[in-house]
Write a protein that holds these residues in place. Structure first.
Motif, PDB file in Angstrom:
ATOM      1  N   VAL A  13       0.793  -1.003   0.134  1.00 18.19           N
ATOM      2  CA  VAL A  13       0.113  -0.181   0.074  1.00 18.19           C
ATOM      3  C   VAL A  13       0.985   1.258   0.027  1.00 18.19           C
ATOM      4  N   LYS A  14       0.745   2.067  -1.010  1.00 21.40           N
ATOM      5  CA  LYS A  14       1.461   3.379  -1.026  1.00 21.40           C
ATOM      6  C   LYS A  14       1.095   4.363   0.160  1.00 21.40           C
ATOM      7  N   GLN A  15       1.970   5.204   0.156  1.00 22.51           N
ATOM      8  CA  GLN A  15       1.813   6.339   1.238  1.00 22.51           C
ATOM      9  C   GLN A  15       0.570   7.232   1.020  1.00 22.51           C
ATOM     10  N   TYR A  16      -0.036   7.406  -0.116  1.00 25.47           N
ATOM     11  CA  TYR A  16      -1.182   8.249  -0.366  1.00 25.47           C
ATOM     12  C   TYR A  16      -2.423   7.355  -0.494  1.00 25.47           C
ATOM     13  N   GLU A  17      -2.255   5.978   0.053  1.00 27.86           N
ATOM     14  CA  GLU A  17      -3.364   5.220  -0.195  1.00 27.86           C
ATOM     15  C   GLU A  17      -3.695   4.678   1.125  1.00 27.86           C
ATOM     16  N   ARG A  18      -4.982   3.953   1.290  1.00 26.40           N
ATOM     17  CA  ARG A  18      -5.161   3.101   2.238  1.00 26.40           C
ATOM     18  C   ARG A  18      -5.810   2.058   1.839  1.00 26.40           C
TER      19      ARG A  18
ATOM     20  N   ARG B 122      -5.912  -1.080   6.508  1.00 24.45           N
ATOM     21  CA  ARG B 122      -4.551  -1.063   6.220  1.00 24.45           C
ATOM     22  C   ARG B 122      -3.645   0.039   5.737  1.00 24.45           C
ATOM     23  N   GLY B 123      -2.574   0.397   6.762  1.00 28.63           N
ATOM     24  CA  GLY B 123      -1.968   1.537   6.398  1.00 28.63           C
ATOM     25  C   GLY B 123      -1.003   1.604   5.301  1.00 28.63           C
ATOM     26  N   PRO B 124      -0.194   2.789   4.883  1.00 27.30           N
ATOM     27  CA  PRO B 124       0.855   2.388   3.749  1.00 27.30           C
ATOM     28  C   PRO B 124       2.013   1.488   4.454  1.00 27.30           C
ATOM     29  N   GLY B 125       2.369   0.563   3.275  1.00 27.07           N
ATOM     30  CA  GLY B 125       3.533  -0.230   3.435  1.00 27.07           C
ATOM     31  C   GLY B 125       3.194  -1.591   2.992  1.00 27.07           C
TER      32      GLY B 125
ATOM     33  N   LYS C  45      -7.710  -0.498  -2.660  1.00 23.78           N
ATOM     34  CA  LYS C  45      -7.018   0.522  -2.339  1.00 23.78           C
ATOM     35  C   LYS C  45      -7.608   1.761  -2.604  1.00 23.78           C
TER      36      LYS C  45
ATOM     37  N   ASN D  79      -7.437   6.095  -2.772  1.00 28.65           N
ATOM     38  CA  ASN D  79      -6.448   7.479  -2.956  1.00 28.65           C
ATOM     39  C   ASN D  79      -7.017   8.427  -1.799  1.00 28.65           C
TER      40      ASN D  79
END
Length: 272
Positions: free
Chosen positions: A7-12, A26-29, A42, A44
Motif C-alpha cells: 500500500v502506497k503512502q497516499y493510499e489506504r 491497512r496503512g501504507p507499507g 486501495k 486514494n
C-alpha cells in the motif's frame, strides 16, 4: 498461505473477507492478505481536482448565464467511500452540478460577477453536507467562468461607458467649481490692487510668446485710456462763425412791350 500486498503512502487499504468489511484499514507499507478469502481495495487519499461541467441557468434577475466551476475534495474515510456509495467520484460530480444550478437560480448577475467568494462558500456547504456521509470532505469550490449572451455583454459595456462618462463629468464639474472659487478670490485681490492685473496680463503675454514664438498684439489697457481721458485738460469750445444771409438774386428788368401787329394797322389807318 498469505499473499503480500503493498500500500502506497497516499493510499489506504480496505479488506473485505468473504464479502464482509473488516474493521481495520491497512496503512501504507507491506501488508498480508489471505488469497481467495480476502480482497484488498486501495483508496486514494489525495486531494482530487474535478472540473464541474458548465451549467446553463437563469439568474434571479432573469439573465441567462452559463457557469462552470472546479471542486477540490479528498477521502477522509476509506471504508465509507467504498461502502456508503457506489462511486464517490461520480456522486460528488453530480452533486456539484445540481448545486451549481441551484446557486445560479438564487443569485443575481452582479453577485455572479463580483461576489464570487460568497457564492463559493455557499456552494461548498451545499456539496459538503451529503458528501460527509460518503467519507468525502469538500476542500474547496471555485467558480471559474461566467459566460453571458452577446446582447448582455453589449448592454453591460454601454452601462460601464455611461458610468465612466458620468464620473468624468462630475470630476470635471468639481474642478470647474474649485477653479471658479479660486478665480473669484483672485479677482477680489486684484480689484484692490489694479497693478496686479496688469502684471498678470504681462506675464500671460510673455508665457504665450515663449511657447508659440510668434508675433503678438499687445492690448492697450482700457483703464489707462480712461485715466488719460480724465487727466487731459478740457479745451475751450470755439463759438461758431456767423453765417451770411443768403444772397437775393437781382430782379430782371421788365422788357418793353412791343405793339402788336393789329395795333400798328390801326395807327396806320388813322393817319390816312
Amino acid at each position: 498461505m498469505a499473499a503480500a500486498r503493498v500500500v502506497k503512502q497516499y493510499e489506504r487499504g480496505v479488506v473485505f473477507r468473504l464479502g464482509r468489511l473488516k474493521d481495520s484499514v491497512r496503512g501504507p507499507g507491506f501488508t498480508m492478505v489471505v488469497p481467495f478469502v480476502d480482497r484488498l481495495r486501495k483508496v486514494n487519499m489525495q486531494i482530487v481536482t474535478m472540473p464541474v461541467p458548465a451549467q446553463d441557468g437563469i439568474t434571479r434577475d432573469n439573465v441567462t448565464v452559463r457557469v462552470d466551476a472546479v471542486i477540490y475534495f479528498k477521502v477522509v474515510d476509506a471504508s465509507d467511500a467504498l461502502v456508503q456509495v457506489e462511486d464517490y467520484r461520480f456522486a460528488v460530480s453530480q452533486m456539484a452540478q445540481t448545486s451549481l444550478r441551484s446557486i445560479i437560480g438564487k443569485s443575481d448577475l452582479d453577485d455572479l460577477l463580483s461576489n464570487r467568494e460568497k457564492l463559493n462558500q455557499g456552494l461548498e456547504l451545499m456539496i459538503d453536507s451529503p458528501a460527509i456521509g460518503w467519507g468525502v470532505q469538500i476542500d474547496r469550490v471555485e467558480i471559474k467562468d461566467v459566460s453571458l449572451p452577446e446582447t448582455m455583454k453589449r448592454s453591460m459595456a454601454r452601462q460601464a461607458e455611461a458610468d465612466r462618462e458620468r464620473r468624468a463629468r462630475i470630476i470635471n464639474a468639481d474642478g470647474e467649481l474649485q477653479a471658479s472659487k479660486k478665480l473669484a478670490e483672485a479677482a477680489e485681490v486684484m480689484s484692490d490692487q489694479p497693478a496686479a492685473l496688469q502684471l498678470r496680463l504681462l506675464q500671460t503675454v510673455v508665457a504665450v510668446a515663449a511657447e508659440k514664438n510668434s508675433t503678438l498684439v499687445l492690448p492697450f489697457p482700457v483703464e489707462l485710456l480712461r485715466f488719460l481721458e480724465r487727466a487731459a485738460p478740457q479745451a475751450p469750445v470755439a463759438a461758431p462763425a456767423p453765417t451770411a444771409p443768403p444772397a437775393v438774386p437781382p430782379a430782371e428788368p421788365e422788357k418793353a412791350q412791343l405793339p402788336s401787329e393789329s395795333g400798328r394797322q390801326e395807327s396806320n389807318t388813322g393817319q390816312d
